[in-house]
Design a protein around this motif. Sequence first.
Motif, short mmCIF file in Angstrom:
data_model
loop_
_atom_site.label_atom_id
_atom_site.label_comp_id
_atom_site.label_asym_id
_atom_site.label_seq_id
_atom_site.Cartn_x
_atom_site.Cartn_y
_atom_site.Cartn_z
N ILE A 3 0.88 -1.28 -0.10
CA ILE A 3 -0.12 0.10 -0.09
C ILE A 3 0.78 1.27 -0.08
O ILE A 3 2.08 1.04 0.23
N GLU A 7 0.95 7.28 1.50
CA GLU A 7 -0.21 8.20 1.62
C GLU A 7 -1.45 7.00 2.21
O GLU A 7 -1.75 7.62 3.31
N ASP A 8 -1.55 5.97 1.82
CA ASP A 8 -2.65 5.19 2.45
C ASP A 8 -2.35 4.78 3.86
O ASP A 8 -3.10 4.66 4.51
N ARG A 9 -1.07 4.38 3.88
CA ARG A 9 -0.58 3.92 5.27
C ARG A 9 -0.63 5.08 6.36
O ARG A 9 -1.22 5.00 7.43
N LEU A 41 -4.69 5.59 6.94
CA LEU A 41 -5.40 4.46 7.54
C LEU A 41 -4.94 4.18 8.98
O LEU A 41 -5.54 3.52 9.68
N GLU A 85 -11.87 7.89 3.38
CA GLU A 85 -11.91 8.70 2.10
C GLU A 85 -13.35 9.41 2.02
O GLU A 85 -13.51 10.23 1.79
N LYS A 101 -10.54 1.79 3.77
CA LYS A 101 -10.22 3.22 3.03
C LYS A 101 -11.40 3.89 2.54
O LYS A 101 -11.46 5.43 2.57
#
Length: 281
Positions: A142, A145-147, A150, A169, A165
């Motif tokens: 991943i 940014e996603d880490r 989340l 978002e 996610k």
Amino acid sequence: MASILSAHEIGEGLPVLIIHGWQMEGRVEELDFEPIFTKTPGLCRIYVDLPGMGTTPANNVKNMDDIYLRLVQFIDSRLGNSRFLVVGSSCGGYLARAIAQKYIEQVDGLLLRVPLIEPKDSMRDLDTFKPLVANEQLMSKISAEDRTLLGSVLVQTPAYLEALKAKYEGVYRPAEKAADNKVLDPIRADPHRYQLSFSLDTQNSKFFAPTLIVCGRQDESVGYRDSARLLELYPRSTYIVLDRGTHALPIDENGLFEALVRDWISRVDEWRGRTDKSEII
């Protein structure tokens, strides 16, 4: 004079006041509750935005008491002497308990989702985070940014990651961006300003209408053990601690969450059907 809270109303019938958590907004609650309430006719859902959150201006609130008093002002203006239900999530659950206590003769049901019990972070009984389902290979793929978005992921599976996610978002991140953090952050950082000036835990505060308390066993924010004492204060409560449940619940346990909420509504209907509540002790 302080402005009335912004609110989004859906449906007609018995009013249900729904209070979101800190830095959130009414749309966050709509995401999880509307799929359930749309199947339950006869309820007018009132999703409020607290001061400094959503589309309600902060109007110089200084502490939790100020926020509570704005809620009281809204209730007196919008609901008057009507009977109603109260739903609260996280910090909204803390405020919901205060509202149920003040309007005890009008509130016919209380629902608390991952409720804040201890406003002081240092007093909270929390477990150290550890993923229930670890998948280092998946997590390594991943984006950074996603880490960041989340944080710690409890169940590291593709389906859970996708659902988590989508929630961040879809509602969490927009709510955080809309919040007036110049006003809110000093309140949150001060343990004295982040708690009400009156107690919610006295025996005189017992609330007898049907209550549902839903906690997450892996809740990294408020935990679950502190909420166990609510059983004595709410004699008609269903108290459940969900495994795989974080502070963001429900993520992938919507069927169980819906069943619990629908059971609560049926118990409220039964309660409201009683003509003489004087026998209830």
